[in-house]
Enzyme design. Structure first.
Site, PDB file in Angstrom:
ATOM      1  N   TYR A 304       0.821  -1.211   0.000  1.00 31.61           N
ATOM      2  CA  TYR A 304       0.000   0.000   0.000  1.00 31.61           C
ATOM      3  C   TYR A 304       0.857   1.264   0.000  1.00 31.61           C
ATOM      4  O   TYR A 304       2.073   1.199   0.040  1.00 31.61           O
ATOM      5  CB  TYR A 304      -0.936  -0.006   1.214  1.00 31.61           C
ATOM      6  CG  TYR A 304      -1.798  -1.240   1.270  1.00 31.61           C
ATOM      7  CD1 TYR A 304      -2.890  -1.385   0.418  1.00 31.61           C
ATOM      8  CD2 TYR A 304      -1.491  -2.287   2.146  1.00 31.61           C
ATOM      9  CE1 TYR A 304      -3.665  -2.533   0.449  1.00 31.61           C
ATOM     10  CE2 TYR A 304      -2.269  -3.435   2.180  1.00 31.61           C
ATOM     11  CZ  TYR A 304      -3.355  -3.557   1.331  1.00 31.61           C
ATOM     12  OH  TYR A 304      -4.122  -4.681   1.359  1.00 31.61           O
ATOM     13  N   GLU A 323       5.179  -4.148 -13.496  1.00 28.49           N
ATOM     14  CA  GLU A 323       6.442  -4.720 -13.009  1.00 28.49           C
ATOM     15  C   GLU A 323       7.163  -5.367 -14.189  1.00 28.49           C
ATOM     16  O   GLU A 323       6.835  -6.474 -14.602  1.00 28.49           O
ATOM     17  CB  GLU A 323       6.168  -5.743 -11.903  1.00 28.49           C
ATOM     18  CG  GLU A 323       5.531  -5.154 -10.643  1.00 28.49           C
ATOM     19  CD  GLU A 323       6.537  -4.420  -9.753  1.00 28.49           C
ATOM     20  OE1 GLU A 323       7.737  -4.384 -10.099  1.00 28.49           O
ATOM     21  OE2 GLU A 323       6.102  -3.883  -8.710  1.00 28.49           O
TER      22      GLU A 323
END
Ligand SMILES: [Zn+2]
Length: 353
Positions: A304, A323
């Site tokens: 988060y 990613e």
């Protein structure tokens, strides 16, 4: 200067006229007069050097390994000279005073945002972005399609906002070592337990993880992450204390981004949800990304306080963490061509979706 051209020198040959020079070099005759205001067309002197515009037909950004802030600055300068339609501005400064640069490309109303190198040891994301920017500019000025797609219509409908290097101090620390930290040299060595290899370093130069700085379940990260400055994962003593993180929040607040891409490494995954606040179209978009890249969409992850989390929470618009590649950061540069091919489809999709 004409967009997409550079200036070269030319030595007047016997029997040359402006016409023959223009035809031989495939350039407008007027452009020769513009570049050489004192030239006398009826009285060209053999051997005299004049300036000619030359169309740029290949990438000017080629040195993308160990892509430091200095290489980045040089490439920005060179891009500006050839592609003046690529608007550049400084939107803030890093802790050490380096410029955080934004580029804007496009004349459309659909604001698409892309950023890289939030994390120092993920500098290859900046290399990917810069190669893409250069390819986009080349495609526009040469009318060459990218993956079968002509880009001028994309340029007319979108405005691409790009911050290629959010964390320049961290990038230079990873690539050049402690000497790149200036006044922070002693401190970064201390945080790194006197290890002179900074390849594990994700944070900014003060040891704050910029992608854990945002008030989007920041408290969750504080409870379980390091409580003091570190090479990675320290969310800060408060949210939004670091200039780099604030700069990026200000940017999103001032604009109306329809979509945000944050490039990270590694995992070949795309994170697209946050607490159920993501809009329904996020799923369609991520499916297109997956189709063109082969990367795996993942809706929720146990991480988060990132920029993307905050963007979704604040604006309820599609935000994605991509990613790139697989392996251990910093990813070996030999992977770059493959990573670029995988990412190109995603970056292009942002412009046509
Ligand atoms: Zn990252």
């Amino acid at each position: 200067m004409l967009p997409g051209y550079r200036t070269i020198t030319y030595s007047i040959q016997p029997n040359d006229s402006l016409w023959t020079i223009a035809i031989t070099n495939n350039i407008p005759v007027d452009s020769i007069a513009l570049l050489n205001p004192t030239i006398q067309p009826m009285n060209l002197q053999i051997g005299k050097t004049i300036l000619l515009p030359e169309k740029v037909r290949s990438a000017i950004i080629t040195d993308l390994n160990k892509y430091t802030y200095e290489k980045f600055q040089q490439d920005l300068h060179n891009l500006q000279a050839i592609y003046p339609f690529m608007f550049q501005q400084s939107i803030g400064k890093s802790v050490m005073g380096k410029e955080i640069v934004e580029l804007q490309i496009g004349r459309g109303s659909n604001d698409v945002h892309l950023n890289g190198s939030f994390h120092g040891n993920e500098w290859i994301t900046t290399s990917v972005i810069m190669k893409f920017i250069n390819e986009y500019a080349l495609s526009l000025t040469n009318h060459n399609p990218i993956r079968g797609r002509f880009t001028l219509p994309l340029y007319q409908t979108t405005q691409l906002s790009v911050v290629p290097m959010v964390n320049p101090d961290g990038v230079n620390l990873v690539i050049n070592g402690a000497k790149a930290a200036g006044d922070y040299e002693t401190k970064v060595l201390e945080m790194n337990h006197q290890n002179t290899n900074f390849s594990n370093w994700k944070a900014n130069i003060k040891g704050v993880d910029l992608n854990k700085q945002y008030p989007a379940r920041w408290e969750t990260e504080v409870e379980r992450k390091p409580t003091s400055p570190q090479p990675r994962d320290f969310p800060g003593y408060e949210p939004m204390t670091e200039p780099e993180a604030i700069t990026m929040a200000d940017l999103a607040n001032e604009r109306n981004f329809s979509i945000v891409n944050a490039l990270h490494t590694q995992g070949e995954e795309i994170y697209w949800g946050f607490e159920g606040l993501e809009p329904p179209e996020s799923e369609q978009i991520v499916n297109e990304y997956a189709r063109v890249s082969g990367y795996l969409p993942v809706q929720y992850i146990d991480s988060y306080a990132g920029y993307r989390d905050w963007f979704i929470q604040e604006f309820r618009k599609p935000g994605f963490t991509i990613e790139l590649g697989t392996g251990v950061n910093p990813l070996p540069f030999e992977q770059f061509p493959e990573i670029y091919e995988e990412t190109l489809g995603i970056l292009l999709a942002n412009l046509y979706l």
